[in-house]
Design a protein around this motif. Structure first.
Motif, PDB file in Angstrom:
ATOM      1  N   MET A 476       0.745  -1.131   0.106  1.00  0.00           N
ATOM      2  CA  MET A 476       0.119  -0.230  -0.031  1.00  0.00           C
ATOM      3  C   MET A 476       0.827   1.097  -0.179  1.00  0.00           C
ATOM      4  O   MET A 476       1.935   1.033   0.524  1.00  0.00           O
ATOM      5  N   ALA A 477       0.325   2.131  -0.847  1.00  0.00           N
ATOM      6  CA  ALA A 477       1.090   3.633  -0.852  1.00  0.00           C
ATOM      7  C   ALA A 477       1.827   3.996   0.562  1.00  0.00           C
ATOM      8  O   ALA A 477       0.859   4.149   1.604  1.00  0.00           O
ATOM      9  N   ASP A 478       2.872   4.280   0.576  1.00  0.00           N
ATOM     10  CA  ASP A 478       3.513   5.065   1.871  1.00  0.00           C
ATOM     11  C   ASP A 478       3.109   6.784   1.766  1.00  0.00           C
ATOM     12  O   ASP A 478       3.895   7.141   0.954  1.00  0.00           O
ATOM     13  N   PRO A 479       2.342   7.054   2.621  1.00  0.00           N
ATOM     14  CA  PRO A 479       2.223   8.589   2.405  1.00  0.00           C
ATOM     15  C   PRO A 479       3.600   9.490   2.603  1.00  0.00           C
ATOM     16  O   PRO A 479       3.489  10.581   1.886  1.00  0.00           O
ATOM     17  N   SER A 480       4.368   8.918   3.435  1.00  0.00           N
ATOM     18  CA  SER A 480       5.575   9.953   3.533  1.00  0.00           C
ATOM     19  C   SER A 480       6.241   9.951   2.223  1.00  0.00           C
ATOM     20  O   SER A 480       7.046  11.017   2.106  1.00  0.00           O
ATOM     21  N   ALA A 481       6.203   8.858   1.302  1.00  0.00           N
ATOM     22  CA  ALA A 481       6.931   8.905   0.255  1.00  0.00           C
ATOM     23  C   ALA A 481       6.311   9.783  -0.880  1.00  0.00           C
ATOM     24  O   ALA A 481       6.974  10.210  -1.795  1.00  0.00           O
ATOM     25  N   LEU A 482       4.849   9.951  -0.770  1.00  0.00           N
ATOM     26  CA  LEU A 482       4.197  10.762  -1.661  1.00  0.00           C
ATOM     27  C   LEU A 482       3.564  12.210  -1.429  1.00  0.00           C
ATOM     28  O   LEU A 482       3.571  12.837  -2.304  1.00  0.00           O
ATOM     29  N   VAL A 483       3.809  12.441   0.019  1.00  0.00           N
ATOM     30  CA  VAL A 483       3.172  13.721   0.264  1.00  0.00           C
ATOM     31  C   VAL A 483       4.083  14.096   1.435  1.00  0.00           C
ATOM     32  O   VAL A 483       4.188  13.685   2.455  1.00  0.00           O
ATOM     33  N   ASP A 484       4.655  15.422   0.804  1.00  0.00           N
ATOM     34  CA  ASP A 484       5.385  16.214   2.080  1.00  0.00           C
ATOM     35  C   ASP A 484       4.363  17.162   2.831  1.00  0.00           C
ATOM     36  O   ASP A 484       4.825  17.647   4.011  1.00  0.00           O
ATOM     37  N   ARG A 485       3.573  18.174   2.057  1.00  0.00           N
ATOM     38  CA  ARG A 485       2.621  18.838   2.729  1.00  0.00           C
ATOM     39  C   ARG A 485       1.320  18.692   2.400  1.00  0.00           C
ATOM     40  O   ARG A 485       0.900  18.021   1.195  1.00  0.00           O
ATOM     41  N   ILE A 486       0.441  18.913   3.155  1.00  0.00           N
ATOM     42  CA  ILE A 486      -0.883  18.934   2.914  1.00  0.00           C
ATOM     43  C   ILE A 486      -1.498  20.418   3.002  1.00  0.00           C
ATOM     44  O   ILE A 486      -1.321  21.129   4.079  1.00  0.00           O
ATOM     45  N   VAL A 487      -2.232  20.741   2.119  1.00  0.00           N
ATOM     46  CA  VAL A 487      -2.689  22.394   1.909  1.00  0.00           C
ATOM     47  C   VAL A 487      -4.286  21.914   2.094  1.00  0.00           C
ATOM     48  O   VAL A 487      -5.003  21.390   1.528  1.00  0.00           O
ATOM     49  N   VAL A 488      -4.985  22.874   3.391  1.00  0.00           N
ATOM     50  CA  VAL A 488      -6.376  22.822   3.719  1.00  0.00           C
ATOM     51  C   VAL A 488      -6.737  24.077   3.369  1.00  0.00           C
ATOM     52  O   VAL A 488      -6.499  25.098   3.603  1.00  0.00           O
ATOM     53  N   TYR A 489      -8.016  24.006   2.408  1.00  0.00           N
ATOM     54  CA  TYR A 489      -8.822  25.271   2.303  1.00  0.00           C
ATOM     55  C   TYR A 489     -10.136  25.463   3.020  1.00  0.00           C
ATOM     56  O   TYR A 489     -10.844  24.380   3.186  1.00  0.00           O
ATOM     57  N   LYS A 490     -10.333  26.518   3.641  1.00  0.00           N
ATOM     58  CA  LYS A 490     -11.468  26.370   4.507  1.00  0.00           C
ATOM     59  C   LYS A 490     -12.157  27.844   4.547  1.00  0.00           C
ATOM     60  O   LYS A 490     -11.238  28.653   4.870  1.00  0.00           O
ATOM     61  N   LYS A 491     -13.336  28.267   4.413  1.00  0.00           N
ATOM     62  CA  LYS A 491     -13.724  29.520   4.499  1.00  0.00           C
ATOM     63  C   LYS A 491     -14.283  29.537   6.019  1.00  0.00           C
ATOM     64  O   LYS A 491     -14.805  28.729   6.633  1.00  0.00           O
ATOM     65  N   PRO A 492     -13.855  30.883   6.398  1.00  0.00           N
ATOM     66  CA  PRO A 492     -14.373  31.123   7.754  1.00  0.00           C
ATOM     67  C   PRO A 492     -15.849  30.814   8.198  1.00  0.00           C
ATOM     68  O   PRO A 492     -16.679  31.335   7.294  1.00  0.00           O
ATOM     69  N   ASP A 493     -16.023  30.355   9.187  1.00  0.00           N
ATOM     70  CA  ASP A 493     -17.409  30.138   9.436  1.00  0.00           C
ATOM     71  C   ASP A 493     -17.551  30.530  11.088  1.00  0.00           C
ATOM     72  O   ASP A 493     -17.722  29.523  11.986  1.00  0.00           O
ATOM     73  N   PRO A 494     -17.752  31.813  11.421  1.00  0.00           N
ATOM     74  CA  PRO A 494     -18.106  32.184  12.512  1.00  0.00           C
ATOM     75  C   PRO A 494     -19.426  31.895  13.347  1.00  0.00           C
ATOM     76  O   PRO A 494     -19.436  31.847  14.475  1.00  0.00           O
ATOM     77  N   GLY A 495     -20.212  31.482  12.290  1.00  0.00           N
ATOM     78  CA  GLY A 495     -21.548  31.025  12.860  1.00  0.00           C
ATOM     79  C   GLY A 495     -21.586  29.594  13.164  1.00  0.00           C
ATOM     80  O   GLY A 495     -22.672  28.836  13.317  1.00  0.00           O
ATOM     81  N   LEU A 496     -20.677  28.612  12.979  1.00  0.00           N
ATOM     82  CA  LEU A 496     -20.386  27.465  13.206  1.00  0.00           C
ATOM     83  C   LEU A 496     -21.204  26.829  14.407  1.00  0.00           C
ATOM     84  O   LEU A 496     -22.009  25.712  14.344  1.00  0.00           O
ATOM     85  N   TRP A 497     -21.067  27.620  15.547  1.00  0.00           N
ATOM     86  CA  TRP A 497     -21.728  27.105  16.654  1.00  0.00           C
ATOM     87  C   TRP A 497     -23.259  27.670  16.830  1.00  0.00           C
ATOM     88  O   TRP A 497     -23.786  27.364  17.900  1.00  0.00           O
ATOM     89  N   ASP A 498     -23.837  28.350  15.900  1.00  0.00           N
ATOM     90  CA  ASP A 498     -25.164  28.932  16.111  1.00  0.00           C
ATOM     91  C   ASP A 498     -25.973  27.807  15.648  1.00  0.00           C
ATOM     92  O   ASP A 498     -27.312  27.759  15.553  1.00  0.00           O
ATOM     93  N   ARG A 499     -25.604  26.609  14.942  1.00  0.00           N
ATOM     94  CA  ARG A 499     -26.189  25.601  14.349  1.00  0.00           C
ATOM     95  C   ARG A 499     -25.978  24.549  15.438  1.00  0.00           C
ATOM     96  O   ARG A 499     -25.211  24.329  16.356  1.00  0.00           O
ATOM     97  N   ALA A 500     -26.666  23.517  14.851  1.00  0.00           N
ATOM     98  CA  ALA A 500     -26.761  22.117  15.649  1.00  0.00           C
ATOM     99  C   ALA A 500     -25.421  21.657  15.648  1.00  0.00           C
ATOM    100  O   ALA A 500     -24.693  21.615  14.391  1.00  0.00           O
ATOM    101  N   PRO A 501     -24.808  21.032  16.608  1.00  0.00           N
ATOM    102  CA  PRO A 501     -23.421  20.211  16.589  1.00  0.00           C
ATOM    103  C   PRO A 501     -23.249  19.560  15.443  1.00  0.00           C
ATOM    104  O   PRO A 501     -24.130  18.255  15.542  1.00  0.00           O
ATOM    105  N   ARG A 502     -22.311  19.655  14.517  1.00  0.00           N
ATOM    106  CA  ARG A 502     -21.789  18.452  13.587  1.00  0.00           C
ATOM    107  C   ARG A 502     -20.586  18.891  12.958  1.00  0.00           C
ATOM    108  O   ARG A 502     -19.901  19.863  13.059  1.00  0.00           O
ATOM    109  N   ARG A 503     -19.659  17.588  12.911  1.00  0.00           N
ATOM    110  CA  ARG A 503     -18.465  17.682  12.364  1.00  0.00           C
ATOM    111  C   ARG A 503     -18.456  18.142  11.125  1.00  0.00           C
ATOM    112  O   ARG A 503     -19.328  18.216  10.283  1.00  0.00           O
ATOM    113  N   ASN A 504     -17.553  19.263  10.684  1.00  0.00           N
ATOM    114  CA  ASN A 504     -17.403  19.538   9.442  1.00  0.00           C
ATOM    115  C   ASN A 504     -16.994  18.494   8.624  1.00  0.00           C
ATOM    116  O   ASN A 504     -16.291  17.156   8.838  1.00  0.00           O
ATOM    117  N   CYS A 505     -17.128  18.568   7.093  1.00  0.00           N
ATOM    118  CA  CYS A 505     -16.816  17.524   6.294  1.00  0.00           C
ATOM    119  C   CYS A 505     -15.361  17.869   5.505  1.00  0.00           C
ATOM    120  O   CYS A 505     -15.123  19.147   5.429  1.00  0.00           O
TER     121      CYS A 505
END
Length: 537
Positions: A476-505
């Motif tokens: 199975m592919a070795d992550p360290s051999a294929l990925v040095d960095r992971i870039v995560v894009y996320k829009k700010p969500d200040p109202g996250l906790w005004d809704r019912a609790p749920r993990r982000n996807c």
């Protein structure tokens, strides 16, 4: 008027009832001296006829009166309009007054709701000691915001900052004398009495417009915006005592499962703080055998009848070792506080704890504090990798497919506060560190964070921590051999906790050819019917 018409009028009916039998009547224009009923045999029928006519008269009179009321305009008295009974009942129930107006009468507008709790409504009381002040003041500087927040550091002795004030710190004060209070615990310290009175001493300063008094230690790190979000969900006009327990089951047994642990921080509403200030000195005299300050606070709360309101965002962290397992599987709740940072390993390997905290606060906390440390789970289908994103802290990649039920459970990278205790001594579920070398996670720690104005998106990068690893025989592919960095894009969500609790996807994005050894991901609110599962090839 014809006789037939006259007989239908109320006056003629009245005359017929009271004039018939014994009175003279005109018949065909002539007077008649004979009675209407002349025989004694017809007397019962004659009485029944009189009764029937009388009742008919009353019925017609009722109809005429009702018709006249309905057809006439509504009266008014002193400018107060007549309203329907249902409206009147509602007005009485709400203690409102109905005023006349050209339009339809309406109830008075309800009293406006209180505005949301902000940092200006919170006052902090921080317990500190002169002995540890030089080291721990760095933690306070990480999260404290001068000119935006109010609070006091309560010390046992004089420190140099009291003479040469540091604008990056709260106001420093010396706690009041507690020598008059008894203390009999053999292994404890009398400083518990001083610390337990910090909320009361802060209340007695008489600051205006205070809704909440928040207590913490000098090694407690608060996320102020998240704290304000949590407190906004409670009515500050009611007596509230908000905090959390220890991670150690044994600690909770020895002290109390009804107690907010002071190192993790707790909040007391202003009315409750006022009540506590009135009774605390008497209360403290009744509990000389207790160990610490937070159990003394809880004892007084028990006398006041106020229970603990638990919130999972306050963290005592009665553990040793590495917080990685806890922080990468944080509960679905805003992160409010961290504690015992002198006891655990630095959050980022190779850095001081203060430097690691500054990196998190300067980047993720500043960009989107509501989403800090929040976990998202997804899969790289083509390579059969399981990915857990703890936004703003770390990304872990594991070979193979692990269910979300497993991944949301903290890995035991830490030790219990009671070192001889095993995993059954935690107050929550945990899972062991993987024994199979192929399932040892690859950890990518936060390297940078920025905000892209063009896309209105946060961009956080996580770099792989290089370390010696055991040999894996899986094809199975070795992550360290294929990925040095992971870039995560996320829009700010200040109202996250005004809704019912749920993990982000999270979603793995197509790889860019010009960027080798990088994996791009997107984190955000789950779409309709979106779940964390291994997708189709």
């Amino acid at each position: 008027m014809k006789d037939s018409d006259a007989a239908k009028s109320p006056s003629s009916l009245l005359w017929g009832v009271f004039g018939a039998g014994g009175h003279h009547h005109r018949h065909n224009g002539k007077a008649s001296s004979s009675h209407f009923w002349s025989t004694r045999d017809c007397k019962p029928y004659f009485l029944f006829h009189r009764l029937f006519v009388f009742l008919l008269f009353l019925l017609l009179l009722y109809f005429f009166y009702t018709y006249s009321l309905l057809s006439s305009p509504l009266p008014s008295c002193d400018g107060v309009a007549v309203v329907r009974l249902s409206n009147f009942t509602a007005a009485v129930a709400n203690r409102t007054e109905v005023r006349s107006s050209p339009s339809t009468p309406a109830l008075a507008a309800p009293r406006p709701q209180s505005t949301a709790t902000e940092l200006q409504h919170i006052v902090f009381g921080i317990a500190a000691s002169a002995k540890l002040w030089e080291k721990r003041k760095a933690y306070i500087k990480v999260w404290w915001r001068p000119r935006q927040m109010r609070g006091f550091v309560w010390l046992d002795k004089f420190v140099k900052e009291m003479k040469a004030k540091d604008p990056a710190l709260p106001v420093l004060k010396i706690s009041g004398d507690t020598s008059r209070f008894p203390y009999t615990h053999r292994k404890g310290d009398r400083s518990a009495l001083r610390i337990s009175r910090i909320v009361s001493e802060t209340f007695r300063l008489g600051l205006p417009n205070v809704r909440w008094f928040v207590m913490g230690d000098d090694d407690t790190v608060f996320l102020p915006d998240n704290l304000a979000r949590v407190l906004s969900r409670f009515d500050h006009r009611q007596p509230y005592y908000i905090g959390s327990l220890s991670e150690s089951h044994l600690q909770n047994i020895f002290f109390s499962y009804s107690m907010a642990y002071g190192g993790g921080g707790f909040a007391i509403s202003a009315p409750l703080a006022a009540s506590l200030a009135r009774v605390q000195d008497r209360c403290l005299r009744r509990y000389p055998a207790l160990y610490g300050s937070d159990d003394r606070i809880q004892a007084c709360m028990a006398e006041l009848g106020v229970p603990l309101t638990r919130h999972p965002g306050f963290h005592q962290y009665d553990v040793y070792g590495d917080l990685l397992g806890l922080l990468t599987a944080h509960p679905v709740a805003p992160l409010v506080s961290l504690h015992h940072l002198d006891v655990v390993q630095p959050l980022f390997p190779g850095e001081t704890q203060a430097a690691a905290l500054r990196r998190i606060f300067a980047g993720p906390v500043r960009l989107d504090s509501a989403g800090v440390i929040q976990q998202s789970i997804c899969y790289v289908t083509a390579r059969l990798w399981s990915v857990s994103v703890s936004w703003g802290f770390a990304v872990t990649v594991v070979r193979g497919v692990m269910s979300p039920r497993e991944m949301e459970m903290p890995t035991r990278t830490f030790l219990n506060w009671y070192r001889r205790a095993d995993y059954t001594a935690y107050a929550f579920n945990t899972r062991p560190v993987a024994r199979n070398p192929c399932q040892k996670p690859y950890v990518y720690y936060l390297a940078s964070a920025r905000y892209d104005n063009a896309t209105r998106t946060t961009v956080t990068e996580y770099a792989l921590r290089r370390e010696t690893r055991p040999t894996c025989r899986w094809r199975m592919a070795d992550p360290s051999a294929l990925v040095d960095r992971i870039v995560v894009y996320k829009k700010p969500d200040p109202g996250l906790w005004d809704r019912a609790p749920r993990r982000n996807c999270c979603r793995v994005l197509p790889a860019a050819k010009e960027r080798k050894k990088r994996m791009a991901m997107e984190v955000g609110t789950c779409r309709e019917s979106e779940i964390s599962e291994l997708g189709k090839q």
